[in-house]
Scaffold this active site. Structure first.
Site, short mmCIF file in Angstrom:
data_model
loop_
_atom_site.label_atom_id
_atom_site.label_comp_id
_atom_site.label_asym_id
_atom_site.label_seq_id
_atom_site.Cartn_x
_atom_site.Cartn_y
_atom_site.Cartn_z
N LYS A 228 0.85 -1.20 0.00
CA LYS A 228 0.00 0.00 0.00
C LYS A 228 0.88 1.25 0.00
O LYS A 228 1.72 1.43 0.86
CB LYS A 228 -0.91 -0.01 1.24
CG LYS A 228 -1.73 1.28 1.43
CD LYS A 228 -2.71 1.18 2.60
CE LYS A 228 -3.37 2.52 2.91
NZ LYS A 228 -4.30 2.46 4.06
N ASP B 288 -2.88 10.06 3.88
CA ASP B 288 -4.28 9.63 3.99
C ASP B 288 -5.04 10.60 4.89
O ASP B 288 -5.01 10.48 6.12
CB ASP B 288 -4.35 8.20 4.55
CG ASP B 288 -5.78 7.69 4.64
OD1 ASP B 288 -6.68 8.34 4.08
OD2 ASP B 288 -5.98 6.62 5.26
N LYS C 280 -10.66 12.37 8.18
CA LYS C 280 -10.22 11.90 9.50
C LYS C 280 -10.21 13.06 10.48
O LYS C 280 -9.95 14.20 10.08
CB LYS C 280 -8.77 11.38 9.40
CG LYS C 280 -8.62 10.02 8.80
CD LYS C 280 -7.14 9.61 8.84
CE LYS C 280 -6.91 8.30 8.12
NZ LYS C 280 -7.51 7.14 8.75
N ASP D 51 1.33 6.11 5.69
CA ASP D 51 0.38 5.17 5.09
C ASP D 51 0.94 4.52 3.81
O ASP D 51 0.23 3.80 3.11
CB ASP D 51 -0.93 5.91 4.81
CG ASP D 51 -2.14 5.00 4.95
OD1 ASP D 51 -2.00 3.91 5.53
OD2 ASP D 51 -3.22 5.38 4.47
N ASP E 174 -12.36 6.76 3.52
CA ASP E 174 -11.16 6.52 4.33
C ASP E 174 -10.72 5.05 4.25
O ASP E 174 -9.63 4.71 4.70
CB ASP E 174 -11.42 6.94 5.78
CG ASP E 174 -10.15 7.09 6.58
OD1 ASP E 174 -9.06 7.11 5.97
OD2 ASP E 174 -10.25 7.21 7.83
N GLU F 59 -9.56 3.51 1.83
CA GLU F 59 -9.02 3.68 0.47
C GLU F 59 -7.94 2.66 0.14
O GLU F 59 -7.74 2.32 -1.02
CB GLU F 59 -8.47 5.11 0.32
CG GLU F 59 -7.05 5.36 0.83
CD GLU F 59 -6.85 5.11 2.32
OE1 GLU F 59 -7.85 5.16 3.06
OE2 GLU F 59 -5.71 4.86 2.75
N ARG G 154 -7.66 -0.51 0.62
CA ARG G 154 -8.14 -1.75 0.00
C ARG G 154 -8.54 -1.53 -1.46
O ARG G 154 -8.48 -2.46 -2.27
CB ARG G 154 -9.30 -2.32 0.83
CG ARG G 154 -10.47 -1.41 0.92
CD ARG G 154 -11.41 -1.77 2.06
NE ARG G 154 -10.90 -1.36 3.37
CZ ARG G 154 -11.52 -1.59 4.52
NH1 ARG G 154 -12.64 -2.25 4.54
NH2 ARG G 154 -10.99 -1.17 5.65
N1 BES Z 1 -4.58 4.29 6.78
C1 BES Z 1 -5.71 3.92 7.52
C2 BES Z 1 -5.42 2.86 8.57
C3 BES Z 1 -4.48 3.25 9.67
C4 BES Z 1 -4.97 3.75 10.86
C5 BES Z 1 -3.13 3.09 9.53
C6 BES Z 1 -4.11 4.10 11.87
C7 BES Z 1 -2.27 3.43 10.55
C8 BES Z 1 -2.77 3.92 11.72
C9 BES Z 1 -6.80 3.37 6.62
O1 BES Z 1 -6.82 3.86 5.35
C10 BES Z 1 -8.10 3.73 7.26
O2 BES Z 1 -8.35 4.88 7.41
N2 BES Z 1 -8.87 2.73 7.66
C11 BES Z 1 -10.09 2.96 8.32
C12 BES Z 1 -11.10 1.99 7.78
C13 BES Z 1 -12.50 2.29 8.19
C14 BES Z 1 -13.01 3.52 7.49
C15 BES Z 1 -13.36 1.10 7.87
C16 BES Z 1 -9.86 2.75 9.81
O3 BES Z 1 -9.09 1.88 10.17
O4 BES Z 1 -10.43 3.49 10.60
ZN ZN Z 2 -4.97 4.53 4.62
ZN ZN Z 3 -7.92 5.69 5.18
#
Ligand code: BES
Ligand code: ZN
Ligand code: ZN
Length: 492
Positions: A262, A267, A274, A285, A344, A346, A348
């Site tokens: 990734k 992000d 966020k 990220d 968010d 994104e 995947r």
């Molecule tokens: N990049 C984030 C995941 C992340 C969170 C990485 C904290 C490192 C530290 C990812 O893109 C994300 O935002 N995931 C969301 C998914 C949710 C919207 C289902 C998450 O984990 O909150």
């Molecule tokens: Zn992310």
């Molecule tokens: Zn995200």
């Protein structure tokens, strides 16, 4: 820059010698023949017990070696390669703090159950650049330090050291070099590391090691209809790219391994923005992408027998009038459709396209590495990355290698029932589940896009960034995954 060299006792130039003792060892028994007890300025009342973390610094008279640092390792049965690696890391930092520029380590006495002696030398070498790493690019006000620990001598018992030790140390130093480069990329702020910058940095590295790199730019991504990557990138002025690194192995019966990482250079969450606190660290990220790219580079330098393809989809996830929205339906590279419930989620989406694109290489094994879900930290804290996949043997192998190398993995299930939680009313699936198990459902989402291959997905969200600073992992990007992946490729 620290160089690590193997030296015979007659070639030692360092003024500080480190000796290691297990619990119960007497100081006398630890002294090598090139330091006599009579040369030590030691008060007889000082006793060395070999307890874990015990340290005794002793001045030496009439010798090129000016001081001996005796380190206790604790009970022999408790010492592992990782605990020894931690000890070495602390020694290097201590020596650096004391402004000594070189140090010699008497490693040959460190026998670790289940590990060959060359592995002991390898960890002593590997952790040096990792422990001493710091990201200094933007520090303009600091006094320039004049003295660095620049030479580490690992003492070998015989002159013209054994081939296995030489090779293991070279391999370890090379892997450490890739980890350092991955950390540099991860620590770069997003205004200095856009997708284009990431590409340039890897192209530069690849040129140095004569590795082939292809880049699919926005135009080609559009031609190929990579709907996931294009949608995520649509809110940013920084254009997306798909970076492809290609190592050709020369082995017989070689396999093809695709490493997919990734690469979200920042992000923000996109329109599903966020909160400020969670956004703060989102420059990291792209840590999965950095680890995969550097793993291919290391694999290439180490002449891995197999073909290794690195695929890194690179984007910035930003909110904008042109950004993709919650509710949008995307047509992915695979042809299937995804309803976006949250912009968010994104990672995947871009990984899905890269994973389907991997089909082109007809891989036997696909492994993806991603800072995919905050939920990974909720299940495992910062102690392990989550691993999932479709092949238990592959997962077991990766877990075992991770355990040995200090990059711990813990498996989560990918039961079919989780797919029900990703059902959409209007498209083939949606991009998030509203029923918990965030790390698993992200993995389950990806499972729909993999080519026919053995596959493992590793969620490194909780381990890719070190918050506190550990023995050989200072605060910041950890480089998690490089050692794991390269060790796996070498074992294959
Ligand atoms: N990049 C984030 C995941 C992340 C969170 C990485 C904290 C490192 C530290 C990812 O893109 C994300 O935002 N995931 C969301 C998914 C949710 C919207 C289902 C998450 O984990 O909150
Ligand atoms: Zn992310
Ligand atoms: Zn995200």
């Amino acid at each position: 820059m620290t160089t690590t060299v193997l030296v015979h006792k007659s070639e030692i130039t360092a003024e500080t010698l480190v000796l290691f003792g297990f619990k119960g060892a007497s100081l006398q028994s630890l002294l090598p023949d090139y330091v006599a007890k009579s040369q030590l300025c030691i008060d007889e009342s000082i006793v060395f017990k070999g307890e874990q973390n015990e340290r005794k610094m002793i001045v030496v008279r009439n010798n090129k070696i000016k001081r001996v640092l005796v380190i206790g390792l604790g009970s022999k049965s408790d010492v592992s390669l990782i605990s020894f690696k931690n000890v070495c890391a602390e020694i290097y930092k201590l020596i650096q703090k004391e402004n000594y520029q070189s140090v010699a380590l008497h490693c040959s006495s460190v026998t670790i159950k289940g590990s060959a002696i060359e592995e002991v030398y390898a960890v002593a070498a590997e952790c040096a650049p990792l422990a001493l790493y710091s990201f200094r690019r933007f520090k303009t006000l600091e006094e320039k330090k004049t003295k660095y620990l620049s030479r580490i001598e690992l003492i070998v018992a015989e002159k013209g050291s054994k081939r296995l030790i030489v090779e293991a140390v070279q391999r370890a130093s090379l892997i450490a070099n890739s980890i350092v480069h991955a950390r540099d990329l991860i620590n770069e702020p997003a205004n200095y590391l856009t997708p284009k910058d990431f590409v340039k940095r890897i192209q530069q590295r690849a040129r140095e090691v004569k590795l082939t790199v292809d880049v699919l730019d926005e135009k080609e991504l559009k031609q190929k209809k990579m709907g996931g990557i294009l949608a995520v990138a649509s809110g940013s002025v920084n254009k997306p790219a798909l970076l492809v690194l290609k190592h050709k192995g020369s082995g017989k019966n070689k396999k093809t391994v695709c490493l997919v990482g990734k690469g979200v250079c920042f992000d923000s969450g996109g329109l599903s923005l966020k909160p400020a606190k969670s956004m703060m660290s989102m420059k990291y990220d792209m840590a999965g992408g950095a680890a995969c790219a550097e793993a291919v580079i290391a694999a290439h330098r180490l002449n891995v027998k197999h073909d290794v393809i690195g695929l890194v989809p690179l984007v910035e996830n930003a909110p904008d009038g042109k950004a993709y929205r919650p509710g949008d339906v995307l047509t992915m590279y695979s042809g299937s459709t995804v309803e976006v419930f949250n912009t968010d989620a994104e990672g995947r989406l871009i990984l899905a396209d890269a994973l389907s694109y991997a089909k082109k290489y007809n891989p036997d094994i696909v492994c993806d590495l991603a800072t995919l879900t905050g939920a990974a930290k909720i299940c495992l804290g910062d102690k392990a990355a989550a691993i999932m996949g479709n092949d238990q043997q592959l997962i077991n192998t990766l877990i075992a290698i991770g355990e040995k190398k200090g990059e711990r993995l813990w498996q989560l299930p990918l039961w079919d029932e989780y797919l029900d939680d990703l059902k959409s009313d209007i498209a083939d699936c949606k991009n998030i589940s509203l029923k918990g198990a965030g790390t698993i459902t992200a993995g389950k989402f990806l499972s729909q896009f993999i080519p026919k291959a053995k596959w493992a997905h590793i969620d490194i969200a909780a381990v890719a960034w070190e918050e506190e600073g550990k023995a050989y992992t200072p605060k910041g990007g950890s480089g998690f995954g490089v050692c794991l992946l390269v060790s796996y490729l070498l074992s294959l």
